[in-house]
Design a protein around this motif. Structure first.
Motif, PDB file in Angstrom:
ATOM      1  N   LEU A  58      33.356  47.753  36.735  1.00 46.31           N
ATOM      2  CA  LEU A  58      32.290  46.922  36.197  1.00 46.31           C
ATOM      3  C   LEU A  58      31.293  47.830  35.480  1.00 46.31           C
ATOM      4  N   ASP A 113      28.220  44.210  32.742  1.00 50.29           N
ATOM      5  CA  ASP A 113      28.641  43.197  33.708  1.00 50.29           C
ATOM      6  C   ASP A 113      27.599  42.998  34.798  1.00 50.29           C
ATOM      7  N   GLN A 156      35.672  34.965  30.625  1.00 51.23           N
ATOM      8  CA  GLN A 156      34.717  36.065  30.664  1.00 51.23           C
ATOM      9  C   GLN A 156      34.113  36.208  32.057  1.00 51.23           C
ATOM     10  N   ARG A 157      33.862  37.439  32.465  1.00 47.55           N
ATOM     11  CA  ARG A 157      33.150  37.662  33.708  1.00 47.55           C
ATOM     12  C   ARG A 157      31.773  37.017  33.648  1.00 47.55           C
ATOM     13  N   HIS A 158      31.302  36.560  34.782  1.00 47.52           N
ATOM     14  CA  HIS A 158      29.924  36.082  34.853  1.00 47.52           C
ATOM     15  C   HIS A 158      29.070  37.255  35.298  1.00 47.52           C
ATOM     16  N   PRO A 161      41.823  43.078  34.800  1.00 46.55           N
ATOM     17  CA  PRO A 161      40.391  42.819  34.777  1.00 46.55           C
ATOM     18  C   PRO A 161      39.780  43.057  36.147  1.00 46.55           C
ATOM     19  N   SER A 169      37.536  42.451  39.306  1.00 48.99           N
ATOM     20  CA  SER A 169      37.282  41.177  39.959  1.00 48.99           C
ATOM     21  C   SER A 169      35.942  41.171  40.640  1.00 48.99           C
TER      22      SER A 169
END
Length: 359
Positions: A17, A65, A117-119, A352, A354
């Motif tokens: 991240l 992120d 997309q990641r939050h 990706p 997590s």
């Protein structure tokens, strides 16, 4: 994943991240006058929330992120003293650091319309007691000799309580210079069983100012005598304790998701992580967000040595191989460098990263 989910990292994931960079650095780049302010960037929680929103947004656009709140140097007593506000208003101001960050994340997600997309997460920044003292002691930890574990907990409790109540996704205990303060924060975190955190330490290269002889709180600034403790490069945190001891303290907590270093030269990260590689708990990962590598001078500001410095993006691949799952920047690292870091690491990821909710 809902926006209030707590951060959980998959340590088998090869894509870390991305953290943001130096919030104060970006605020100053946009015209904020923060140097010498006892509240530093937290001043803008009272005077200019839009500047904080804009800085957060630029880091999100660059690929962050995780963004950290403008609360590193914020405290209830500091707001009361320097803003002449009530304790209730001081608490509101501290909580607003989380609120404005989460509002900015929501805006970013709404604007991006990107499927899968990641939050982005919001980390509530908790600086060391030394930051409140405004004498540079967050880089020595000298004050820890005069404080008990309970006194540290009493100091940090209101800040942690506000950040947790405001809904921070996790806490960022950062630039911690001493083992005693770290132990206190680990103990304090247990009082907030629904909260997660990372803890990162400030580190010295060779000479550690280990203990101030004078009781004058301005002794650090006036170059009074210190007991100096030398340690091998890349082995110690700022109070002279081995980084291995810091990692072992972090391992005792079930609520910490990461341990590491911040606001140190990028070149120092690899040997620090390497020194404790066998001690890291399987349930944790490394968090690293060094500064630009420039040196801070209390009279002249940030100074460059004239040497070519290895950059965070260049070194990030090694940190990933060492197990770093949270990588970003600190002082003098802006959105452009975070975007470069994101680009550098993007090609090396096999899956990706997590971030899922926990009970």
């Amino acid at each position: 994943m809902c926006s209030s989910a707590l951060l959980r990292l998959d340590l088998n994931d090869t894509c870390p991240l991305i953290l943001d960079g130096g919030l104060a650095t970006e605020l100053e780049a946009q015209g904020a006058k923060l140097q010498g302010d006892p509240l530093w960037s937290a001043r803008l929680l009272h005077t200019d929330l839009q500047a904080i929103r804009d800085a957060h947004y630029r880091f999100l656009l660059s690929g962050a992120d995780v963004i950290t709140t403008a609360t590193y140097q914020a405290s209830i007593s500091g707001f009361i003293e320097h803003l002449d506000v009530s304790p209730e208003r001081a608490r509101e101001l501290l909580m607003s650091g989380v609120h404005v960050a989460k509002e900015t994340v929501d805006r970013f997600v709404s604007d991006s319309h990107s499927a899968g997309q990641r939050h982005p997460q919001v980390a509530g920044s908790v600086g060391p007691y030394g930051a409140f003292l405004q004498n540079g002691s967050e880089y020595t930890g000298a004050y820890a000799e005069e404080m008990s574990t309970e006194e540290f907990k009493v100091w940090h409790r209101p800040q942690v309580d506000c950040l947790a109540a405001a809904g921070a996704d996790l806490m960022a205990f950062e630039t911690i210079p001493s083992i005693k303060e770290a132990e206190s924060l680990v103990q304090l975190l247990r009082e907030f069983p629904n909260s997660k955190a990372w803890i990162s330490f400030s580190c010295k290269v060779t000479v550690i100012m280990n203990r101030i002889i004078s009781v004058d709180p301005l002794a650090y600034q006036s170059n009074s005598l210190f007991v100096q403790k030398h340690c091998q490069d890349g082995k110690c945190i700022s109070d002279g304790s081995p980084f291995t001891d810091a990692v072992q303290i972090a391992n005792r907590s079930k609520q910490l998701v990461a341990v590491g270093v911040n606001c140190c030269p990028p070149a120092l990260v690899e040997p620090l992580l390497d020194s404790a590689r066998s001690l890291l708990s399987p349930d944790m990962c490394w968090v690293v967000y060094p500064n630009s590598g420039e040196e801070w001078d209390t009279e002249r500001g940030w100074q460059t040595s004239g040497k070519t410095l290895a950059s965070i993006p260049e070194l990030s691949h090694m940190w990933t191989k060492q197990g770093a799952a949270l990588i970003g920047g600190c002082c003098r690292v802006g959105p452009a460098q975070i975007a470069e870091l994101k680009q550098q690491l993007k090609g090396s990821c096999t899956s990706p990263a997590s971030a899922v909710g926990m009970n």
